[in-house]
Design a protein around this motif. Structure first.
Motif, PDB file in Angstrom:
ATOM      1  N   THR A 174      -2.497  -3.408  -7.885  1.00 11.96           N
ATOM      2  CA  THR A 174      -3.983  -3.624  -8.012  1.00 11.96           C
ATOM      3  C   THR A 174      -4.808  -2.611  -7.072  1.00 11.96           C
ATOM      4  N   TYR A 175      -4.546  -2.629  -5.703  1.00 10.46           N
ATOM      5  CA  TYR A 175      -5.374  -2.046  -4.871  1.00 10.46           C
ATOM      6  C   TYR A 175      -4.682  -0.735  -4.343  1.00 10.46           C
ATOM      7  N   TRP A 176      -4.807   0.425  -4.841  1.00  6.10           N
ATOM      8  CA  TRP A 176      -4.303   1.742  -4.651  1.00  6.10           C
ATOM      9  C   TRP A 176      -5.034   2.635  -4.510  1.00  6.10           C
ATOM     10  N   PRO A 177      -4.959   3.796  -3.420  1.00  3.36           N
ATOM     11  CA  PRO A 177      -5.598   4.798  -3.393  1.00  3.36           C
ATOM     12  C   PRO A 177      -5.975   5.520  -4.611  1.00  3.36           C
ATOM     13  N   ILE A 178      -7.158   5.965  -4.815  1.00  2.00           N
ATOM     14  CA  ILE A 178      -7.501   6.759  -6.155  1.00  2.00           C
ATOM     15  C   ILE A 178      -6.509   8.188  -6.176  1.00  2.00           C
ATOM     16  N   GLY A 179      -6.149   8.155  -7.252  1.00  2.00           N
ATOM     17  CA  GLY A 179      -5.156   9.505  -7.418  1.00  2.00           C
ATOM     18  C   GLY A 179      -3.846   9.275  -7.290  1.00  2.00           C
TER      19      GLY A 179
ATOM     20  N   ASP B 277      -1.724   6.743  -8.177  1.00  2.00           N
ATOM     21  CA  ASP B 277      -1.132   6.156  -9.492  1.00  2.00           C
ATOM     22  C   ASP B 277      -0.669   7.382 -10.311  1.00  2.00           C
TER      23      ASP B 277
ATOM     24  N   TRP C 237       0.802  -1.321  -0.169  1.00  2.00           N
ATOM     25  CA  TRP C 237       0.131   0.065   0.071  1.00  2.00           C
ATOM     26  C   TRP C 237       0.745   1.286  -0.141  1.00  2.00           C
TER      27      TRP C 237
END
Length: 119
Positions: free
Chosen positions: A70-75, A77, A37
């Motif tokens: 895969t699972y990453w807080p919106i924005g 990336d 994360w």
């Protein structure tokens, strides 16, 4: 451990530990976590470098880096794309040096890796 056409070790959320190879035993495929994360995972988890060291100790025929991109807080990336996308390719680069005899597969999202193909 999953046994079928190949003996597959799924490390889940784990860290590198003394005696890892003896505890796991002989395997054909290693699914190793290489990200998470955030930028720092702590020593109780594998990052790309520690996963490459684990790969060298385990000595499977093939490996697949997991638990990244895969699972990453919106924005995030857009702000830190290297932390989102890079762990898999970084693992492949480090694994080539640490365990050159192991075939490392970097599947795209949804792409399959068949153990027979790794033999």
């Amino acid at each position: 451990m999953v046994e079928g056409a190949a003996r597959t070790y799924f490390a889940g959320d784990t860290g590198l530990f003394d005696g890892m190879a003896a505890a796991v035993g002989e395997i054909d495929v290693a699914l190793l976590p290489v990200g998470g994360w955030g930028p720092f995972l702590g020593h109780d988890h594998l990052d790309a470098g520690r996963a490459a060291r684990a790969l060298a100790a385990l000595g499977p025929r093939a490996a697949v880096p997991v638990h990244y991109g895969t699972y990453w807080p919106i924005g995030m990336d857009a702000v830190r794309p290297h932390e989102f996308h890079a762990p898999g390719s970084e693992f492949a680069r480090l694994a080539a040096r640490a365990a050159p005899e192991v075939a490392v597969h970097l599947p795209a999202h949804g792409e399959r890796v068949r153990p027979e193909a790794a033999r």
